[in-house]
Design a protein around this motif. Structure first.
Motif, PDB file in Angstrom:
ATOM      1  N   ALA A 240       0.719  -1.196   0.101  1.00 54.39           N
ATOM      2  CA  ALA A 240       0.016  -0.173  -0.049  1.00 54.39           C
ATOM      3  C   ALA A 240       0.747   1.284  -0.051  1.00 54.39           C
ATOM      4  O   ALA A 240       0.501   2.385  -0.601  1.00 54.39           O
ATOM      5  N   ALA A 241       1.776   1.187   0.714  1.00 50.11           N
ATOM      6  CA  ALA A 241       2.729   2.474   0.885  1.00 50.11           C
ATOM      7  C   ALA A 241       3.526   2.559  -0.525  1.00 50.11           C
ATOM      8  O   ALA A 241       3.702   3.699  -0.915  1.00 50.11           O
TER       9      ALA A 241
ATOM     10  N   ASP B 297     -16.469   8.973  -9.457  1.00 58.68           N
ATOM     11  CA  ASP B 297     -17.639   8.173  -8.961  1.00 58.68           C
ATOM     12  C   ASP B 297     -17.299   7.270  -7.905  1.00 58.68           C
ATOM     13  O   ASP B 297     -16.819   6.208  -8.369  1.00 58.68           O
ATOM     14  N   VAL B 298     -17.367   7.684  -6.562  1.00 57.35           N
ATOM     15  CA  VAL B 298     -16.974   6.639  -5.512  1.00 57.35           C
ATOM     16  C   VAL B 298     -17.395   5.326  -5.419  1.00 57.35           C
ATOM     17  O   VAL B 298     -16.865   4.314  -5.209  1.00 57.35           O
TER      18      VAL B 298
ATOM     19  N   HIS C 170      -7.424  -8.178   3.559  1.00 57.86           N
ATOM     20  CA  HIS C 170      -7.538  -7.281   4.662  1.00 57.86           C
ATOM     21  C   HIS C 170      -7.637  -5.818   3.965  1.00 57.86           C
ATOM     22  O   HIS C 170      -7.836  -5.480   2.771  1.00 57.86           O
ATOM     23  N   ARG C 171      -7.828  -4.826   4.849  1.00 57.39           N
ATOM     24  CA  ARG C 171      -8.017  -3.358   4.514  1.00 57.39           C
ATOM     25  C   ARG C 171      -6.626  -2.780   3.575  1.00 57.39           C
ATOM     26  O   ARG C 171      -7.189  -2.066   2.822  1.00 57.39           O
ATOM     27  N   ARG C 172      -5.714  -3.158   3.855  1.00 56.55           N
ATOM     28  CA  ARG C 172      -4.671  -2.695   3.335  1.00 56.55           C
ATOM     29  C   ARG C 172      -4.547  -3.191   1.904  1.00 56.55           C
ATOM     30  O   ARG C 172      -3.906  -2.478   0.980  1.00 56.55           O
ATOM     31  N   HIS C 173      -5.202  -4.371   1.556  1.00 54.58           N
ATOM     32  CA  HIS C 173      -5.089  -4.673   0.095  1.00 54.58           C
ATOM     33  C   HIS C 173      -6.111  -3.910  -0.805  1.00 54.58           C
ATOM     34  O   HIS C 173      -5.931  -3.453  -1.623  1.00 54.58           O
ATOM     35  N   LEU C 174      -7.258  -3.657  -0.106  1.00 50.31           N
ATOM     36  CA  LEU C 174      -8.082  -2.638  -0.575  1.00 50.31           C
ATOM     37  C   LEU C 174      -7.549  -1.176  -0.880  1.00 50.31           C
ATOM     38  O   LEU C 174      -7.611  -0.561  -1.915  1.00 50.31           O
ATOM     39  N   LEU C 175      -6.650  -0.805   0.215  1.00 46.86           N
ATOM     40  CA  LEU C 175      -6.189   0.583   0.047  1.00 46.86           C
ATOM     41  C   LEU C 175      -4.996   0.516  -1.037  1.00 46.86           C
ATOM     42  O   LEU C 175      -4.844   1.444  -1.914  1.00 46.86           O
ATOM     43  N   ALA C 176      -4.373  -0.355  -1.116  1.00 41.41           N
ATOM     44  CA  ALA C 176      -3.196  -0.529  -2.284  1.00 41.41           C
ATOM     45  C   ALA C 176      -3.952  -0.362  -3.717  1.00 41.41           C
ATOM     46  O   ALA C 176      -3.472   0.198  -4.642  1.00 41.41           O
ATOM     47  N   GLU C 177      -5.127  -1.204  -3.732  1.00 49.73           N
ATOM     48  CA  GLU C 177      -5.854  -1.270  -4.980  1.00 49.73           C
ATOM     49  C   GLU C 177      -6.220   0.007  -5.356  1.00 49.73           C
ATOM     50  O   GLU C 177      -6.539   0.238  -6.475  1.00 49.73           O
ATOM     51  N   ALA C 178      -6.821   0.751  -4.293  1.00 51.17           N
ATOM     52  CA  ALA C 178      -7.514   1.902  -4.570  1.00 51.17           C
ATOM     53  C   ALA C 178      -6.585   2.951  -5.130  1.00 51.17           C
ATOM     54  O   ALA C 178      -6.908   3.784  -5.760  1.00 51.17           O
ATOM     55  N   ARG C 179      -5.422   3.017  -4.596  1.00 55.55           N
ATOM     56  CA  ARG C 179      -4.237   3.855  -4.881  1.00 55.55           C
ATOM     57  C   ARG C 179      -3.911   3.480  -6.424  1.00 55.55           C
ATOM     58  O   ARG C 179      -3.577   4.301  -7.214  1.00 55.55           O
ATOM     59  N   ARG C 180      -3.876   2.415  -6.717  1.00 52.63           N
ATOM     60  CA  ARG C 180      -3.685   2.063  -8.287  1.00 52.63           C
ATOM     61  C   ARG C 180      -4.630   2.445  -8.987  1.00 52.63           C
ATOM     62  O   ARG C 180      -4.197   2.930 -10.164  1.00 52.63           O
ATOM     63  N   PHE C 181      -5.786   2.321  -8.594  1.00 46.39           N
ATOM     64  CA  PHE C 181      -6.906   2.628  -9.511  1.00 46.39           C
ATOM     65  C   PHE C 181      -6.929   4.154  -9.480  1.00 46.39           C
ATOM     66  O   PHE C 181      -7.145   4.904 -10.783  1.00 46.39           O
ATOM     67  N   LEU C 182      -6.554   4.953  -8.653  1.00 44.17           N
ATOM     68  CA  LEU C 182      -6.634   6.239  -8.626  1.00 44.17           C
ATOM     69  C   LEU C 182      -5.460   6.775  -9.750  1.00 44.17           C
ATOM     70  O   LEU C 182      -5.401   7.742 -10.488  1.00 44.17           O
TER      71      LEU C 182
ATOM     72  N   LEU D  88      -9.016  10.529  -0.569  1.00 46.75           N
ATOM     73  CA  LEU D  88      -9.900   9.935  -1.346  1.00 46.75           C
ATOM     74  C   LEU D  88      -9.661   8.445  -1.460  1.00 46.75           C
ATOM     75  O   LEU D  88     -10.616   7.824  -1.680  1.00 46.75           O
ATOM     76  N   ASP D  89      -8.528   7.861  -1.487  1.00 47.37           N
ATOM     77  CA  ASP D  89      -8.287   6.656  -1.206  1.00 47.37           C
ATOM     78  C   ASP D  89      -9.130   5.840  -0.194  1.00 47.37           C
ATOM     79  O   ASP D  89      -9.645   4.807  -0.262  1.00 47.37           O
ATOM     80  N   GLU D  90      -8.792   6.618   0.937  1.00 51.92           N
ATOM     81  CA  GLU D  90      -9.538   5.923   2.263  1.00 51.92           C
ATOM     82  C   GLU D  90     -11.056   6.263   1.966  1.00 51.92           C
ATOM     83  O   GLU D  90     -11.688   5.258   2.575  1.00 51.92           O
ATOM     84  N   THR D  91     -11.587   7.211   1.441  1.00 54.20           N
ATOM     85  CA  THR D  91     -13.038   7.391   1.028  1.00 54.20           C
ATOM     86  C   THR D  91     -13.601   6.021   0.413  1.00 54.20           C
ATOM     87  O   THR D  91     -14.488   5.298   0.591  1.00 54.20           O
ATOM     88  N   ILE D  92     -12.810   5.733  -0.735  1.00 53.54           N
ATOM     89  CA  ILE D  92     -12.905   4.448  -1.461  1.00 53.54           C
ATOM     90  C   ILE D  92     -12.972   3.392  -0.822  1.00 53.54           C
ATOM     91  O   ILE D  92     -13.931   2.437  -0.895  1.00 53.54           O
ATOM     92  N   VAL D  93     -12.082   3.020   0.109  1.00 55.07           N
ATOM     93  CA  VAL D  93     -11.767   1.945   0.846  1.00 55.07           C
ATOM     94  C   VAL D  93     -13.108   1.835   1.767  1.00 55.07           C
ATOM     95  O   VAL D  93     -13.699   0.736   2.011  1.00 55.07           O
ATOM     96  N   ASN D  94     -13.256   2.963   2.261  1.00 54.00           N
ATOM     97  CA  ASN D  94     -14.427   2.645   3.495  1.00 54.00           C
ATOM     98  C   ASN D  94     -15.696   2.569   2.875  1.00 54.00           C
ATOM     99  O   ASN D  94     -16.798   1.815   3.293  1.00 54.00           O
ATOM    100  N   ALA D  95     -15.858   2.949   1.512  1.00 53.15           N
ATOM    101  CA  ALA D  95     -17.316   2.541   0.712  1.00 53.15           C
ATOM    102  C   ALA D  95     -17.169   1.300   0.392  1.00 53.15           C
ATOM    103  O   ALA D  95     -18.281   0.557   0.243  1.00 53.15           O
ATOM    104  N   ALA D  96     -15.892   0.919   0.002  1.00 49.40           N
ATOM    105  CA  ALA D  96     -15.952  -0.691  -0.409  1.00 49.40           C
ATOM    106  C   ALA D  96     -16.233  -1.464   0.682  1.00 49.40           C
ATOM    107  O   ALA D  96     -17.040  -2.636   0.477  1.00 49.40           O
ATOM    108  N   ILE D  97     -15.809  -1.538   1.858  1.00 47.34           N
ATOM    109  CA  ILE D  97     -15.907  -2.138   2.981  1.00 47.34           C
ATOM    110  C   ILE D  97     -17.539  -2.082   3.558  1.00 47.34           C
ATOM    111  O   ILE D  97     -18.208  -3.158   3.717  1.00 47.34           O
TER     112      ILE D  97
END
Length: 317
Positions: free
Chosen positions: A7-8, A159-160, A181-193, A206-215
């Motif tokens: 994710a980092a 579109d979140v 885990h959440r970190r996997h979603l966060l890494a993918e959200a950053r790749r997506f952005l 915005l990455d955190e917002t996408i992850v929270n919406a996904a969860i």
């Protein structure tokens, strides 16, 4: 730290590319380096042949890995039976790639100044391009022209809900056992952005917002914590909500018993602020392709199209 290194790394790559594009007034574009692997973001307008010339290390690794793969599928034991599998799995290919990287690692070159590196690169690039050597002196202008065309196609707002759905599908399919885990979603959200922003700086958080919406909309918490650390948000274990329609029967499963995305269509999805998306068996339409990343892209695209269609039907009513 090691658990969150991917994710980092995704955040680092995103920020560096955004900084370069902002300073030089250019944009980024995806480039597929190896089939079945995630694309890498490059500066748009730079000839891919020139990028390939700078990627000799990767080319050498690919050649060595191909030789190792041939040996992997042909080597036999003392009884004449295949020692390994008749085909190279994704996991095996990853390990062979690491071996190839070690075997082909060259000795460290002598240190040179930045001015000398630039001079050597310009001379080498012109020699490589030959008759097209003049492109080296106009790379920035070409990149800015390409950036203008790209910016005209990039939406101002994201579109979140669609992003959350696509990220969830990608992570679910890319995980080896359907668990993440959440970190996997966060890494993918950053790749997506990084993919959709094309070098433009995005809104912080915005990455955190996408992850929270996904969860909240597409992930099912199946954590069975046995330690205090297991209760923390970063250590919650998730699977895709459409993979386990009955939460009462959900348990952490061994990899061989994990849901197969090719055979388990989603039972239904609810995106934040969007109509309920009902996907009937057989409607997902994800073909069986050998490479997991290709399958993940198809899954993500199919589901986002389903959500768009559901939205359109809701507006029509």
């Amino acid at each position: 730290m090691l658990e969150n290194v991917v994710a980092a790394s995704s955040l680092y790559n995103e920020l560096v590319m955004a900084g370069v594009c902002e300073v030089l007034d250019v944009a980024s574009e995806p480039r597929t380096v190896s089939a079945g692997r995630r694309p890498v973001m490059e500066v748009a307008g730079v000839p891919h042949e020139l990028i390939g010339w700078m990627s000799q290390r990767g080319y050498e690794i690919d050649l060595c890995r191909q030789e190792l793969e041939h040996e992997y599928v042909t080597v036999v034991d003392e009884d004449g039976n295949l020692k390994f599998a008749p085909v190279v799995s994704e996991e095996a290919r990853t390990k062979l790639n690491r071996i190839a990287a070690r075997k082909t690692r060259p000795p460290k070159p002598k240190a040179r100044s930045l001015a000398q590196l630039r001079t050597d690169w310009r001379a080498g690039a012109k020699e490589f391009l030959g008759e097209a050597a003049h492109l080296v002196d106009s790379l920035l202008e070409r990149a800015r022209v390409a950036a203008a065309a790209i910016r005209a196609q990039v939406a101002e707002t994201l579109d979140v809900a669609l992003a959350a759905l696509g990220v969830s599908a990608m992570v679910f399919v890319m995980s080896s056992n359907g668990l993440f885990h959440r970190r996997h979603l966060l890494a993918e959200a950053r790749r997506f952005l990084a993919l959709v922003q094309r070098g433009r700086r995005r809104e912080p958080g915005l990455d955190e917002t996408i992850v929270n919406a996904a969860i909240a909309a597409h992930c099912l918490d199946i954590t069975e914590p046995k330690t205090t650390r297991g209760l923390l948000a970063d250590y919650r274990l998730y699977t895709a909500r459409w993979a386990h329609p009955d939460p009462t029967r959900t348990r952490r499963r061994a990899p061989e018993a994990a849901p197969d995305v090719d055979h388990r269509p989603p039972a239904g999805l609810t995106a934040p602020g969007a109509p309920v998306l009902r996907v009937e068996p057989g409607d997902w339409g994800i073909p069986r392709v050998p490479l997991r990343y290709d399958r993940a892209v198809i899954a993500s695209t199919a589901l986002t199209h389903q959500l768009r269609a559901a939205r359109g039907a809701g507006r029509a009513r």
